[in-house]
Design an enzyme around this catalytic site. Structure first.
Site, PDB file in Angstrom:
ATOM      1  N   HIS A 229       0.714   5.183  10.973  1.00  0.00           N
ATOM      2  CA  HIS A 229       1.277   5.081   9.394  1.00  0.00           C
ATOM      3  C   HIS A 229       2.085   6.075   9.038  1.00  0.00           C
ATOM      4  O   HIS A 229       2.999   6.341   8.481  1.00  0.00           O
ATOM      5  CB  HIS A 229       0.217   4.630   8.474  1.00  0.00           C
TER       6      HIS A 229
ATOM      7  N   ASP B 222       2.605   3.282   1.427  1.00  0.00           N
ATOM      8  CA  ASP B 222       1.842   2.478   2.294  1.00  0.00           C
ATOM      9  C   ASP B 222       1.229   1.231   1.565  1.00  0.00           C
ATOM     10  O   ASP B 222       0.402   1.558   0.628  1.00  0.00           O
ATOM     11  CB  ASP B 222       1.020   3.220   3.330  1.00  0.00           C
TER      12      ASP B 222
ATOM     13  N   GLN C 182      -3.082  -6.178  16.006  1.00  0.00           N
ATOM     14  CA  GLN C 182      -2.460  -6.326  17.513  1.00  0.00           C
ATOM     15  C   GLN C 182      -2.527  -7.642  17.992  1.00  0.00           C
ATOM     16  O   GLN C 182      -1.660  -7.848  18.817  1.00  0.00           O
ATOM     17  CB  GLN C 182      -3.111  -5.004  18.257  1.00  0.00           C
TER      18      GLN C 182
END
Length: 467
Positions: A21, A126, A385
């Protein structure tokens, strides 16, 4: 538009304190400063330092164009990384994630200071730092944009699956690839991080738009579905800026600072090396590392393996060296290199000798690999993922599966690893994957060049915030 004077507008980046990030928003900072707009990167002193020392792919002198605000977090303690847990999410980082919400007060004070000096301030935060910037709604000349740190595919699938069938707002066009078997969320997060994410989502909705580190060349259809979905969710228009990849696609790292592994890669033929790395948040068990070592050795292929445990709770590597079978590095000398420190991933993926990437499929790694035209051997560990892995292997067709998510609790054998490497690097199927990866890489690089789709959207974003 590079170099124009837009000093009456300032951009404030508020990253989440995890390497992937931090890295993405630092790359975006570089892009925005190229338009002559000042950027303020606001985070803890420790994690700002982490982001700066790990920057790669561009001249670090450019960091001087970014103003870093080093805030102090309250004291916190974290357990060491534990690879033996049933859920492989890095639970040792949870105390850091929780304490990061304490940045709200210093970030709010920074925004107030800049508000008095600038015609407009733009906050890019974020998705997991929404609570930290919640006071922006009280600043009349401020505007915020939510940065989406995951793939458009993964985000859309997550939203779409949560909508009951009877409430679906539209039908998906049959030409859009939606894999039949979407990996479950089981085992992707701990209850604690799931709760943290839910808490952050409560603060979504006050932003003017969303920013994606992806390219319409690879995810255009899924971005369009997100745009359509957001149009059904709210009455206010949300602008989606697809301006990725943020990282440079032409690497300009100084040759004086070249990592030794790049010199090793120089000695090998084009496309002959598979790069192995599982990011900064993953530790494998000792048994799994031995199986991986054996599989790479038996594959007969050249490999560059970044072998390290996960970062500590303070964001840095703990220095512990995972063990390898006795005499291993001597046996593979010449065709295998083991690196036990931070590896310059962008430089590695851009190197002509690299023909494959064994990866955990974090989005940062995926978009970097795609942009460099390198196919992936997918071995997801946690978070987004597993679904990124399906996107790579089943949607884009540029990768092989090392480990199915349904088998996440099982040891991956050396034979499975050997087979995956051989399939990716030498089989006819692997050859087709490398061809598709190369074509996608060309398309992505074209998208960020002058007149390309991502470049035009970046211009549109700059025009919007400086209006």
């Amino acid at each position: 538009m590079e170099g124009q004077n837009n000093s009456n507008v300032a951009v404030v980046m508020v990253p989440f304190p995890a390497q992937g990030h931090l890295n993405q928003l630092l790359h975006l900072s570089r892009l925005i400063t190229s338009y002559g707009i000042p950027v303020h990167y606001a985070g803890s002193a420790t994690h700002n330092h982490q982001a700066k020392v790990r920057v790669q792919g561009w001249d670090t002198n450019s960091l001087t164009k970014i103003t870093f605000h080093d805030f102090q977090l309250p004291p916190y303690s974290s357990p060491p990384p534990n690879p033996n847990l049933s859920v492989s999410f890095p639970v040792h980082l949870q105390p850091l994630f929780d304490i990061s919400t304490h940045l709200q007060k210093p970030v709010s004070e920074l925004l107030e200071q800049l508000s008095a000096k600038c015609r407009r301030i733009i906050v890019v935060h974020d998705s997991l730092m929404a609570s930290v910037v919640q006071d922006i709604k009280f600043i009349p000349n401020a505007e915020s944009f939510r940065f989406v740190p995951i793939s458009a595919f993964t985000q859309f699938i997550g939203f779409w699956q949560r909508i009951p069938e009877t409430d679906k707002p539209f039908q998906i066009d049959p030409c859009v690839v939606i894999p039949r078997c979407i990996p479950s969320r089981d085992g992707t997060f701990t209850p604690e991080i799931a709760s943290f994410i839910i808490d952050q989502k409560k603060f979504w909705g006050f932003e003017s738009g969303r920013i994606y580190n992806t390219s319409r060349a690879i995810e255009g259809r899924y971005v369009e579905l997100l745009e359509k979905l957001s149009g059904n969710e709210t009455e206010t228009e949300t602008t989606h800026f697809v301006v990725g990849p943020f990282h440079p696609v032409e690497i300009t790292a100084s040759r004086e600072r070249r990592h030794r592994c790049l010199e090793w890669l120089d000695e090998h033929e084009n496309g002959s090396v598979i790069y192995v790395s599982f990011g900064s948040m993953t530790s494998l068990t000792a048994e799994q590392n031995r199986e991986l070592a054996t599989g790479l050795e038996r594959s007969g292929h050249k490999f560059l393996w970044v072998l390290r445990n996960a970062d500590k709770g303070d964001g840095f590597y703990n220095g512990e060296i995972p063990e390898l079978p006795e005499g291993y590095e001597e046996r593979v000398k010449g065709r295998g290199m083991v690196v036990r420190e931070w590896g310059p991933q962008l430089d590695i993926l851009a190197h002509q000798s690299v023909g494959g990437f064994m990866s955990h499929c974090g989005w940062n790694s995926c978009i970097e690999s795609i942009s460099m035209g390198v196919p992936i051997a997918a071995w997801p560990m946690h978070s987004d993922q597993p679904r990124n892995a399906v996107f790579i292997t089943e949607v884009l067709g540029i990768g092989v599966t090392v480990k199915d998510w349904e088998d996440r609790g099982k040891l991956v054998s050396s034979a499975t690893i050997e087979s995956a490497v051989q399939k990716l690097m030498t089989s006819e199927e692997g050859k087709e994957m490398r061809k598709r990866a190369s074509e996608l890489g060309d398309a992505v690089r074209k998208s960020v060049s002058i007149g390309g789709a991502s470049s035009l959207e970046m211009d549109a974003f700059i025009a919007h915030i400086t209006r």
